[in-house]
Motif scaffolding. Sequence first.
Motif, short mmCIF file in Angstrom:
data_model
loop_
_atom_site.label_atom_id
_atom_site.label_comp_id
_atom_site.label_asym_id
_atom_site.label_seq_id
_atom_site.Cartn_x
_atom_site.Cartn_y
_atom_site.Cartn_z
N ASN A 1 26.12 -10.79 -40.61
CA ASN A 1 26.65 -9.58 -39.99
C ASN A 1 27.39 -9.95 -38.70
OD1 ASN A 1 25.47 -7.74 -41.88
ND2 ASN A 1 23.51 -8.16 -40.91
N PRO A 2 28.41 -9.17 -38.34
CA PRO A 2 29.15 -9.49 -37.12
C PRO A 2 28.23 -9.45 -35.90
CG PRO A 2 30.33 -7.84 -38.41
CD PRO A 2 28.97 -8.01 -39.04
N THR A 3 28.37 -10.43 -35.04
CA THR A 3 27.63 -10.45 -33.79
C THR A 3 28.55 -10.95 -32.69
OG1 THR A 3 25.56 -11.12 -32.74
CG2 THR A 3 26.68 -12.79 -34.04
N ALA A 4 28.27 -10.54 -31.47
CA ALA A 4 29.12 -10.93 -30.35
C ALA A 4 28.64 -12.23 -29.73
CB ALA A 4 29.11 -9.82 -29.30
N LYS A 5 29.60 -13.02 -29.31
CA LYS A 5 29.34 -14.27 -28.60
C LYS A 5 30.06 -14.21 -27.26
CE LYS A 5 27.07 -16.13 -31.98
NZ LYS A 5 25.64 -16.14 -31.95
N LEU A 6 29.48 -14.84 -26.26
CA LEU A 6 30.04 -14.83 -24.92
C LEU A 6 31.32 -15.66 -24.87
CD1 LEU A 6 29.42 -13.72 -22.10
CD2 LEU A 6 28.23 -15.86 -21.62
N GLY A 7 32.37 -15.04 -24.34
CA GLY A 7 33.65 -15.72 -24.17
C GLY A 7 33.86 -16.06 -22.71
N GLY A 8 35.10 -16.23 -22.35
CA GLY A 8 35.44 -16.64 -20.99
C GLY A 8 35.29 -15.54 -19.97
#
Length: 152
Positions: free
Chosen positions: A83-90
């Motif tokens: 399932n889509p999950t968010a990851k930390l970006g810049g």
Amino acid sequence: MPKPRKTLGARRAKKKSFVWITDPWAELDQANDTTLRLAGEAIALGHTCYWCTARDVSLEGEKTQTVFLNLHQLELGPSESGNPTAKLGGEVGSKSASEFDQLHYRVDPPVTLAYLQPVQLLGRIKGSELVNPASVLLTQNEKLISTALGLP
């Protein structure tokens, strides 16, 4: 003549910008956190998502008294469940909270001043929707509602 109804496709056309305010990134259960899952779904739908902690909420300006957020971009990342999950970006830097369509305050208790003060600041914002309203977050936190019902 009645106004034509917007079609589902027309309602989907407007992309929104969301800010997810949570506990520190390292403290989130990356595999199971519902906030990351919600943010991932929003990103998958084409919305822009940002992240910060309650400590990243500040009131600045002697006369303007603007609420600012020190933000990171959220990106769509892989998950074990598929399932889509968010990851930390810049890091994006500091932006006015009123620039965003919705602010999601998802900080876990304990309900201390560190929890309450950012909610009070976010409640002052004009032009952005705080999900849930500050009055609800200050009095009806979903993590504490069982105490009102007499549940353990």
